[in-house]
Design a protein around this motif. Structure first.
Motif, PDB file in Angstrom:
ATOM      1  N   PRO A 113       0.825  -1.220   0.000  1.00 40.59           N
ATOM      2  CA  PRO A 113       0.000   0.000   0.000  1.00 40.59           C
ATOM      3  C   PRO A 113       0.859   1.270   0.000  1.00 40.59           C
ATOM      4  O   PRO A 113       0.583   2.211  -0.755  1.00 40.59           O
ATOM      5  CB  PRO A 113      -0.807  -0.109   1.298  1.00 40.59           C
ATOM      6  CG  PRO A 113      -0.798  -1.555   1.661  1.00 40.59           C
ATOM      7  CD  PRO A 113       0.417  -2.177   1.043  1.00 40.59           C
ATOM      8  N   ALA A 114       1.930   1.255   0.815  1.00 41.13           N
ATOM      9  CA  ALA A 114       2.764   2.455   0.938  1.00 41.13           C
ATOM     10  C   ALA A 114       3.485   2.805  -0.362  1.00 41.13           C
ATOM     11  O   ALA A 114       3.965   3.924  -0.529  1.00 41.13           O
ATOM     12  CB  ALA A 114       3.785   2.251   2.055  1.00 41.13           C
ATOM     13  N   LEU A 115       3.529   1.858  -1.300  1.00 41.65           N
ATOM     14  CA  LEU A 115       4.299   2.101  -2.533  1.00 41.65           C
ATOM     15  C   LEU A 115       3.441   2.345  -3.763  1.00 41.65           C
ATOM     16  O   LEU A 115       3.970   2.510  -4.863  1.00 41.65           O
ATOM     17  CB  LEU A 115       5.220   0.912  -2.809  1.00 41.65           C
ATOM     18  CG  LEU A 115       6.501   0.844  -1.986  1.00 41.65           C
ATOM     19  CD1 LEU A 115       7.427  -0.194  -2.586  1.00 41.65           C
ATOM     20  CD2 LEU A 115       7.195   2.192  -1.931  1.00 41.65           C
ATOM     21  N   ALA A 116       2.122   2.358  -3.591  1.00 42.25           N
ATOM     22  CA  ALA A 116       1.257   2.524  -4.766  1.00 42.25           C
ATOM     23  C   ALA A 116       1.647   3.767  -5.555  1.00 42.25           C
ATOM     24  O   ALA A 116       1.585   3.792  -6.785  1.00 42.25           O
ATOM     25  CB  ALA A 116      -0.207   2.570  -4.345  1.00 42.25           C
ATOM     26  N   GLY A 117       2.103   4.802  -4.860  1.00 43.30           N
ATOM     27  CA  GLY A 117       2.493   6.050  -5.516  1.00 43.30           C
ATOM     28  C   GLY A 117       3.819   5.962  -6.245  1.00 43.30           C
ATOM     29  O   GLY A 117       4.149   6.817  -7.066  1.00 43.30           O
ATOM     30  N   ALA A 118       4.614   4.921  -5.962  1.00 47.45           N
ATOM     31  CA  ALA A 118       5.938   4.794  -6.590  1.00 47.45           C
ATOM     32  C   ALA A 118       5.868   4.109  -7.943  1.00 47.45           C
ATOM     33  O   ALA A 118       6.830   4.110  -8.708  1.00 47.45           O
ATOM     34  CB  ALA A 118       6.883   4.014  -5.674  1.00 47.45           C
ATOM     35  N   SER A 119       4.717   3.524  -8.273  1.00 48.33           N
ATOM     36  CA  SER A 119       4.569   2.858  -9.561  1.00 48.33           C
ATOM     37  C   SER A 119       4.457   3.891 -10.668  1.00 48.33           C
ATOM     38  O   SER A 119       4.016   5.014 -10.445  1.00 48.33           O
ATOM     39  CB  SER A 119       3.314   1.989  -9.556  1.00 48.33           C
ATOM     40  OG  SER A 119       3.056   1.503 -10.854  1.00 48.33           O
ATOM     41  N   SER A 120       4.855   3.503 -11.877  1.00 49.89           N
ATOM     42  CA  SER A 120       4.692   4.420 -13.003  1.00 49.89           C
ATOM     43  C   SER A 120       3.246   4.423 -13.497  1.00 49.89           C
ATOM     44  O   SER A 120       2.860   5.240 -14.316  1.00 49.89           O
ATOM     45  CB  SER A 120       5.659   4.057 -14.128  1.00 49.89           C
ATOM     46  OG  SER A 120       5.620   2.678 -14.350  1.00 49.89           O
TER      47      SER A 120
END
Ligand code: IPM
Ligand code: MN
Length: 369
Positions: A113-120
């Protein structure tokens, strides 16, 4: 407490850096009384070539056969661009896979969840993504013969690789995929190119037969591999398990990795068949990322894929599912606490290096203990 025989093959580039964090976690697990390990270490890839002129020594192969599980970092780098083809760093990894018959490569792609924003991709497309690529690992074009470059009479050259699959190879990888799907969301997508390849025609047919005979309770869908690649970036959450051949699996798993934010996040397990009498199964665990020569030696590599590979080893080889859960929870906790290596950094997070990430994971393990 059983002592587990573990062989560490850090390899090249960032392989040695991320393996250093795994060693710290192994030491923590021993100290906490969770497990006991007999650890050996050896060389593979360019490091082995520099030491003995081979991408893996016979001695290291013996150790690999004797181990309960192998953890491998990464192989390769520009330093070995001109070594003979047979001794290139990748040959060490391919020999391990082939000689140990590690035909089933499991590559789970999980978007924390914490990384959803790190995806392209847009966060809503990847948030909660939980899929598994089951890649055939000992056949196909990687190993098919003939494999050579010929000199032609007119001065031209001809390069040949051979894509070849026998039905037993497709049957056993299909079974692995269906079995795993039953423990998940019960859906398998089989990816091939039956529209242009005979191996694709056979692949589709054999997967359908195995499905019809043993796994009708699992939902099976066939996709052309190119279309599957497109669907992976269009709507990745439609996937549960993808089963595919060696080359398509290599490509599709890099795509899946990036969906989760970074190649540095994906662990993998390469498993052999379950041995009849002992119930043992040979296994090698490695991150999906490579040696990353561009960042090697800087202490900035993301160790999460390597640490996640250790968790997979605990689960699949050592029967330590609870310890595996603890490590995976510690990774999730570290990310939720805002720690990031450069590859997954975003505004407002705390950027740490490789050992800083190791510290943070160990702190989470301590906290939960
Ligand atoms: C992987 C890697 C390897 C592969 C290379 C290093 C030979 O890319 O494990 O995905 O192509 O299988
Ligand atoms: Mn790859």
């Amino acid at each position: 407490m059983a002592t587990h025989k573990l062989l560490l093959l850090p390899g090249d580039g960032i392989g040695t850096e991320v393996m250093a964090e795994v060693k710290r976690i192994l030491a923590w697990l021993e100290k906490a009384g969770v497990a006991s390990f007999a650890v050996e270490e050896d060389l593979v890839g360019g490091a082995a070539y520099d030491s003995c002129g081979l991408a893996i020594s016979e001695e290291a192969m013996k150790r690999a056969f004797a181990a309960d599980a192998i953890l491998l970092g990464a192989v390769g780098g520009p330093k070995w661009a001109n070594v003979p083809y047979e001794s290139r760093p990748e040959a060490g990894l391919l020999r391990l896979r082939k000689d140990l018959e590690l035909f089933a490569n499991l590559r789970p792609a999980l978007c924390y969840p914490a990384l959803a924003g790190a995806s392209s991709l847009k966060p809503e497309l990847v948030e909660g993504l939980d899929m598994l690529i089951v890649r055939e690992l000992t056949g196909g074009v990687y190993f098919g013969e003939p494999k050579l470059i010929q000199d032609l009479a007119d001065g031209q050259k001809r390069g040949i690789d051979t894509q070849v699959y026998e039905s037993y190879e497709i049957e056993r990888i299909a079974r692995v995929a269906f079995e795993l799907a039953r423990t998940r969301r019960n859906k398998v997508v089989s990816a091939e190119k039956h529209n242009v390849m005979k191996t694709g025609v056979l692949w589709k047919q054999v997967v359908s037969e195995v499905h019809g005979a043993e796994y009708e309770d699992v939902v099976l869908e066939h996709q052309l591999a190119d279309s599957c690649a497109m669907q992976l970036v269009r709507a990745p959450k439609q996937f549960d398990v993808i089963v595919t051949d060696n080359l398509f699996g290599d490509i599709l798993s890099d795509v899946a990795a990036m969906l989760t934010g970074s190649l540095g996040m994906l662990p993998s397990a390469s498993l052999g068949a379950v041995e009849e009498i002992s119930g043992r199964r040979r296994a090698l665990y490695e991150p999906v990322h490579g040696a990353a020569p561009d960042i090697a030696g800087k202490g900035v590599a993301n160790p999460i894929a390597m640490i996640g590979s250790l968790a997979m080893a605990l689960r699949y080889s050592f029967g330590l599912a609870e310890a595996a859960d603890r490590i995976e929870a510690a990774i999730a906790g570290t990310l939720a606490a805002g720690f990031r290596t450069g590859d997954i950094a975003s505004p407002g997070t705390t950027v740490v290096g490789t050992s800083g990430m190791g510290d943070a994971v160990i702190a989470q393990l301590e906290k939960a203990a």
